[in-house]
Write an enzyme that holds these catalytic residues in place. Sequence first.
Site, PDB file in Angstrom:
ATOM      1  N   ASP A   1     -12.245 -10.341  -1.416  1.00 31.09           N
ATOM      2  CA  ASP A   1     -13.567 -10.501  -0.812  1.00 31.09           C
ATOM      3  C   ASP A   1     -14.498  -9.503  -1.494  1.00 31.09           C
ATOM      4  OD1 ASP A   1     -12.975  -8.018   0.532  1.00 31.09           O
ATOM      5  OD2 ASP A   1     -12.289  -9.095   2.291  1.00 31.09           O
TER       6      ASP A   1
ATOM      7  N   ASN B   1       2.181  -4.854  -3.237  1.00 33.29           N
ATOM      8  CA  ASN B   1       0.773  -5.201  -3.013  1.00 33.29           C
ATOM      9  C   ASN B   1      -0.024  -3.937  -2.692  1.00 33.29           C
ATOM     10  OD1 ASN B   1      -1.201  -7.411  -2.596  1.00 33.29           O
ATOM     11  ND2 ASN B   1      -1.207  -6.742  -0.454  1.00 33.29           N
TER      12      ASN B   1
ATOM     13  N   GLU C   1       0.813  -1.221   0.000  1.00 33.16           N
ATOM     14  CA  GLU C   1       0.000   0.000   0.000  1.00 33.16           C
ATOM     15  C   GLU C   1       0.846   1.271   0.000  1.00 33.16           C
ATOM     16  OE1 GLU C   1      -2.831  -0.385   3.201  1.00 33.16           O
ATOM     17  OE2 GLU C   1      -3.654  -2.252   2.396  1.00 33.16           O
TER      18      GLU C   1
ATOM     19  N   GLU D   1      -6.123 -10.688  -1.846  1.00 33.08           N
ATOM     20  CA  GLU D   1      -6.960 -10.487  -0.656  1.00 33.08           C
ATOM     21  C   GLU D   1      -8.434 -10.374  -1.037  1.00 33.08           C
ATOM     22  OE1 GLU D   1      -5.525  -7.290   1.830  1.00 33.08           O
ATOM     23  OE2 GLU D   1      -3.431  -7.661   1.296  1.00 33.08           O
TER      24      GLU D   1
ATOM     25  N   HIS E   1     -10.486  -5.947  -2.583  1.00 32.30           N
ATOM     26  CA  HIS E   1     -11.560  -5.826  -1.600  1.00 32.30           C
ATOM     27  C   HIS E   1     -12.691  -5.076  -2.307  1.00 32.30           C
ATOM     28  CE1 HIS E   1      -9.093  -7.425   1.570  1.00 32.30           C
ATOM     29  NE2 HIS E   1      -8.168  -6.500   1.375  1.00 32.30           N
TER      30      HIS E   1
END
Length: 413
Positions: A334, A268, A227, A332, A304
Amino acid sequence: MAIRLPLLLAALPFLVNAQNAIYTQCGGNNWTGGTTCVAGTTCNKFNDWYSQCLPSAIASPASSKPATTAAATTKASTSSSAPASSAAAPSASSGASGFHTAAKAAGLTYFGSATDNGELTDATYKAFLSDSSVFGQITPGNSMKWDSTEPTQGQFTFTKGDVIADLAAANGQLLRGHTTVWHSQLPNWVTSGNFDNATLTGIMTNHVSKVIGHYAGEVYAWDVVNEVLNDDGTLRESVFFNTIGESYIATAFKTARAADPNAKLYINDFSIEGTGAKSTAMINLVSSLLDQGVPVDGIGIQAHLIVGSVPTTLQENWQAMADLGVEIAITELDIRMTLPATDALLKQQATDYQTVVNACLAVKGCVGITIWDWTDKFSWVPSTFSGQGAALPYDEKFAAKPAVDAILSSLGA
């Protein structure tokens, strides 16, 4: 460390009477409804109180069975969606063809899940996570971050991370290291130390070297830096950027390579799923790092996402990243919704999961997909986004949602 996995009884399929829809209850003590499922599904018993209509290719969590992990050579995808789940007890997962098995057959290297130490006390959860036909890769959600591994300067502890690493090794699963350099979850001594450039650079390189070196040979890939970009594409302010400057990124990667020459090294970030300023900035940043000889092996796309709002430019964007000559991984995943979950939202969620899987399959450089844990019971979403949740393929009671069948369908299972 040897880990003795708890055994979990497989669900017992049985046929009864009535025509219940897919993912609805079909039996159990005090159940007064129908007990026969529509064509193509089977009534699966999970305990004395609950049975559920599941697709014939789906079964309940089974005990662990080791499997090797290797990339296949072809990719395929199909498309489908399914109605919503009304499950209220522990239930389905992949059976004849698990997520990971199907992903490998479709040409990916793995399909995986994040986990965390506290969750492993749940025997049912742990047994399903340990089924390497379902999850061929695991990521520790928190136990390898800076506040967990070096809470006091120069004093390293790997106890929690070792638990996850040992579990992956016991199951024959790939392990993703997450993460060495991040602006968040830093101990106070890092953020408030008022270190100068040279001192903080030494602290950072020592941390990266010690953590990655400890797991050298065990970790398939590391999220070396995490990030680093703002939504507008500028570099995020952090103790590292503010003190060292942009060069901290290259330094972290070079240190990581020295600590483990064989691990894949990733950058990432979130909100780089579709095209836009942040994605363009990530492409430009990685291109610049590669031009400088910095050993960046991959771009991690957190993903996300929100039900009904998945970007339409996934494939286009990921192809542009892969064209740099690096791997792409969905790290990651979802897909959250505004609660309560409804049949319509769960059906849209299934379609959205398919969109993500199909885009990865369509990009040759996309090597794997990791969901950010597999059950809503342990999702980070409700505590972070008020009024939202139900983001994962399995609900809080481990029942399969339509997303499970949808993912398997896209993977060709």
